[in-house]
Design a protein around this motif. Structure first.
Motif, mmCIF file in Angstrom:
data_model
loop_
_atom_site.group_PDB
_atom_site.id
_atom_site.type_symbol
_atom_site.label_atom_id
_atom_site.label_comp_id
_atom_site.label_asym_id
_atom_site.label_seq_id
_atom_site.Cartn_x
_atom_site.Cartn_y
_atom_site.Cartn_z
ATOM 1 N N LEU A 36 -2.095 33.446 29.132
ATOM 2 C CA LEU A 36 -2.025 31.997 29.332
ATOM 3 C C LEU A 36 -0.624 31.535 28.976
ATOM 4 C CD1 LEU A 36 -3.205 29.126 29.758
ATOM 5 C CD2 LEU A 36 -3.903 29.180 27.351
ATOM 6 N N ILE A 37 0.020 30.874 29.922
ATOM 7 C CA ILE A 37 1.314 30.240 29.668
ATOM 8 C C ILE A 37 1.058 28.761 29.408
ATOM 9 C CG2 ILE A 37 3.534 29.555 30.684
ATOM 10 C CD1 ILE A 37 3.415 32.168 32.318
ATOM 11 N N ILE A 38 1.496 28.296 28.238
ATOM 12 C CA ILE A 38 1.406 26.875 27.913
ATOM 13 C C ILE A 38 2.817 26.307 27.929
ATOM 14 C CG2 ILE A 38 0.835 25.181 26.132
ATOM 15 C CD1 ILE A 38 -1.428 26.964 25.232
ATOM 16 N N GLU A 39 3.007 25.212 28.636
ATOM 17 C CA GLU A 39 4.333 24.611 28.759
ATOM 18 C C GLU A 39 4.211 23.097 28.714
ATOM 19 O OE1 GLU A 39 5.756 25.825 32.625
ATOM 20 O OE2 GLU A 39 4.432 24.407 33.655
ATOM 21 N N SER A 40 5.350 22.441 28.570
ATOM 22 C CA SER A 40 5.400 20.978 28.662
ATOM 23 C C SER A 40 6.400 20.610 29.737
ATOM 24 C CB SER A 40 5.827 20.360 27.320
ATOM 25 O OG SER A 40 4.869 20.621 26.321
ATOM 26 N N ASP A 41 6.065 19.611 30.527
ATOM 27 C CA ASP A 41 6.950 19.254 31.643
ATOM 28 C C ASP A 41 8.224 18.556 31.185
ATOM 29 O OD1 ASP A 41 5.902 16.794 30.936
ATOM 30 O OD2 ASP A 41 4.795 16.495 32.799
ATOM 31 N N ASN A 42 8.307 18.190 29.902
ATOM 32 C CA ASN A 42 9.530 17.551 29.393
ATOM 33 C C ASN A 42 10.061 18.285 28.158
ATOM 34 O OD1 ASN A 42 7.508 16.793 27.565
ATOM 35 N ND2 ASN A 42 8.524 14.854 27.084
ATOM 36 N N ASP A 43 9.800 19.586 28.087
ATOM 37 C CA ASP A 43 10.238 20.372 26.926
ATOM 38 C C ASP A 43 11.762 20.309 26.806
ATOM 39 O OD1 ASP A 43 10.879 22.389 25.044
ATOM 40 O OD2 ASP A 43 9.058 23.495 25.562
ATOM 41 N N PRO A 44 12.295 19.747 25.708
ATOM 42 C CA PRO A 44 13.753 19.601 25.592
ATOM 43 C C PRO A 44 14.466 20.890 25.195
ATOM 44 C CG PRO A 44 12.707 18.763 23.620
ATOM 45 C CD PRO A 44 11.590 19.152 24.559
ATOM 46 N N LEU A 45 13.716 21.912 24.775
ATOM 47 C CA LEU A 45 14.333 23.150 24.304
ATOM 48 C C LEU A 45 14.182 24.319 25.272
ATOM 49 C CD1 LEU A 45 13.353 23.088 20.509
ATOM 50 C CD2 LEU A 45 15.372 22.135 21.630
ATOM 51 N N ILE A 46 13.275 24.211 26.227
ATOM 52 C CA ILE A 46 13.080 25.280 27.212
ATOM 53 C C ILE A 46 13.425 24.720 28.590
ATOM 54 C CG2 ILE A 46 11.524 27.010 28.152
ATOM 55 C CD1 ILE A 46 11.957 27.298 25.157
ATOM 56 N N GLN A 47 14.490 25.224 29.155
ATOM 57 C CA GLN A 47 14.948 24.700 30.438
ATOM 58 C C GLN A 47 13.933 24.971 31.545
ATOM 59 O OE1 GLN A 47 18.806 26.124 31.523
ATOM 60 N NE2 GLN A 47 19.783 25.466 29.626
ATOM 61 N N PRO A 48 13.851 24.079 32.538
ATOM 62 C CA PRO A 48 12.956 24.310 33.685
ATOM 63 C C PRO A 48 13.177 25.665 34.343
ATOM 64 C CG PRO A 48 13.802 22.068 33.737
ATOM 65 C CD PRO A 48 14.531 22.767 32.625
ATOM 66 N N GLN A 49 14.438 26.107 34.397
ATOM 67 C CA GLN A 49 14.751 27.403 34.994
ATOM 68 C C GLN A 49 14.056 28.539 34.247
ATOM 69 O OE1 GLN A 49 18.975 28.178 35.274
ATOM 70 N NE2 GLN A 49 18.678 30.362 35.703
ATOM 71 N N LEU A 50 14.041 28.470 32.917
ATOM 72 C CA LEU A 50 13.392 29.502 32.114
ATOM 73 C C LEU A 50 11.872 29.410 32.229
ATOM 74 C CD1 LEU A 50 15.582 29.543 28.868
ATOM 75 C CD2 LEU A 50 15.584 31.178 30.751
ATOM 76 N N ARG A 51 11.343 28.200 32.320
ATOM 77 C CA ARG A 51 9.897 28.044 32.500
ATOM 78 C C ARG A 51 9.461 28.666 33.822
ATOM 79 N NH1 ARG A 51 10.784 22.538 30.747
ATOM 80 N NH2 ARG A 51 10.009 21.696 32.720
ATOM 81 N N GLN A 52 10.274 28.461 34.863
ATOM 82 C CA GLN A 52 9.971 29.036 36.173
ATOM 83 C C GLN A 52 10.063 30.560 36.134
ATOM 84 O OE1 GLN A 52 8.784 27.660 39.045
ATOM 85 N NE2 GLN A 52 8.641 29.811 39.658
ATOM 86 N N GLN A 53 11.066 31.077 35.437
ATOM 87 C CA GLN A 53 11.225 32.533 35.316
ATOM 88 C C GLN A 53 10.030 33.154 34.597
ATOM 89 O OE1 GLN A 53 14.985 33.538 33.510
ATOM 90 N NE2 GLN A 53 16.184 32.519 35.098
#
Length: 420
Positions: free
Chosen positions: A250-267
């Motif tokens: 399970l990947i848990i993420e936030s759409d406005n995470d200030p510390l994890i860039q969208p590029q890294l979330r996508q990767q």
């Protein structure tokens, strides 16, 4: 006279600089920063009053908490700035039905390998073999490392607000990482507070709980540097390997995470293509703190889900045992009544009805063979698995197709060939 005066001034400046350099970062407890007497402060106070345990690995002391007594174990792994009590809201909830473990990463630990060694020693001390792992941020990265190195011990994995192995973090922080060792601890602390006030807290809807809790966490310059080294410590993971693929993720993420860039979330999502993904909306980097009820529900639902790979493996194991023991009951548990077997004979397709196969098994009797699952995929209610039978003088490769019906998984076809 002027020369002597100048020397004194220089000496005083040097002493001031040295003094600043060794000034420790200011610390305050959560309860000094959070004056509200609500369920959060009460539960944290009660949790922090509970005893912790210690284990020493290579001369380094690890502090950890363990509670609950359920049949399954959850290992919670904190992030870069955290400690064992970061997970207090999850531990209080889940130790009702699970055994839970949460540790504080020692200040001296600076690599994934050393981290893993400490974790394994804690698990050994607690007599834990298989477990669920839940990690956030740096902890989510460590959880991925455990999945890649000890996959057979992990039953489910949660990667929260984290990143995959990458070059981006090291590249973006190349200059900062070189300067960091020379900065006074108090300066590093102030820079961290600036990030907290300008990015982290606003992204979490200005949560008062988060604003008080994060500054109360233990902090030192050495800890910060060593944990950064863990974050950029590279490793290789192959999610398509069967023993990794079979672990529900399970990947848990936030759409406005200030510390994890969208590029890294996508990767991360691209790396673990078969993982479930849950996205928090406008909850920032710490949803397990400032959106704990929603986080706990998401986690509970995931842990309660059946691992379909395990369900299929049980059926295949019945097939293995039934064939080796010439046990018709075990074979009938594994195969559909409408199943057929397929192979070739004299370069033509040979179709063997399941009843004919059962007769052949009973005729052959008990067999000595090594059996193994080589690979497999589960998609919805269909599955395809590759298995191997190794007899003393011959070996066979099977390709099994399974369907999930009301009575569970059943093998509907077996295509096989002799390989030596």
């Amino acid at each position: 006279m002027k020369k002597s005066y100048f020397k004194r001034i220089v000496l005083i400046l040097i002493l001031i600089i040295i003094g600043i350099y060794f000034i420790p970062a200011p610390k305050a407890t959560f309860f000094e920063l959070y004056s509200i007497n609500d369920k959060y402060s009460k539960s944290l106070k009660e949790f922090q009053a509970k005893p912790t345990k210690e284990v020493t690995v290579n001369g380094i002391k690890w502090i950890y908490y363990t509670g609950g007594s359920g049949p399954k174990t959850i290992l919670f792994i904190h992030g870069m700035g955290g400690a064992y009590d970061l997970w207090w809201q999850q531990i209080i909830e889940f130790e009702k039905s699970y055994k839970v473990i949460s540790y504080t990463l020692p200040e001296k630990i600076n690599s994934l390998q050393k981290t893993s060694k400490g974790i394994l020693e804690i698990l050994k001390t607690e007599k834990i073999d298989k477990f669920y792992v839940v990690g956030t941020s740096m902890g989510g990265y460590i959880a991925q490392y455990l999945v890649s190195t000890i996959p057979n011990r992990i039953e489910k994995a949660v990667f929260g607000n984290t990143f995959p192995p990458n070059n981006l973090i090291a590249e973006e922080n190349k200059t900062k990482s070189k300067i960091l060792p020379f900065l006074p601890e108090i300066v590093i602390s102030k820079l961290g507070k600036k990030t907290l006030d300008k990015k982290i807290i606003p992204a979490a809807k200005n949560s008062k709980l988060l604003k008080a809790f994060l500054p109360s966490l233990p902090f030192s310059k050495k800890q910060f540097i060593n944990r950064y080294n863990i974050v950029i410590d590279k490793f290789t993971v192959n999610p398509t390997k069967y023993n990794i693929k079979r672990i529900p993720k399970l990947i848990i993420e936030s759409d406005n995470d200030p510390l994890i860039q969208p590029q890294l979330r996508q990767q991360l999502r691209s790396l673990y293509k078969n993982a479930n993904v849950y996205t928090f909306h406008n909850e920032g980097h710490f949803p397990y703190i400032n959106a704990s009820e929603e986080f706990n529900n998401v986690l509970r639902n995931f842990l309660n889900e059946k691992n379909e790979y395990l369900e299929v493996e049980k059926i295949i194991t019945s097939y293995f045992k039934g064939r080796k023991n010439a046990n018709l009951e075990q074979l009938q548990l594994a195969f559909s009544k409408k199943a057929n077997l397929y192979t070739t004979h004299k370069n033509k397709i040979l179709i063997i009805p399941i009843e004919n196969y059962y007769k052949k098994v009973l005729l052959d009797g008990v067999q000595q063979a090594n059996t193994s699952i080589l690979n497999g995929d589960v998609t919805g209610n269909i599955a395809s698995f590759k298995t191997k039978f190794e007899y003393p003088e011959k070996s066979y490769m099977d390709y099994l197709t399974l369907l999930k019906i009301d009575s569970g998984w059943k093998i509907i076809s077996k295509t096989f060939t002799k390989i030596n």
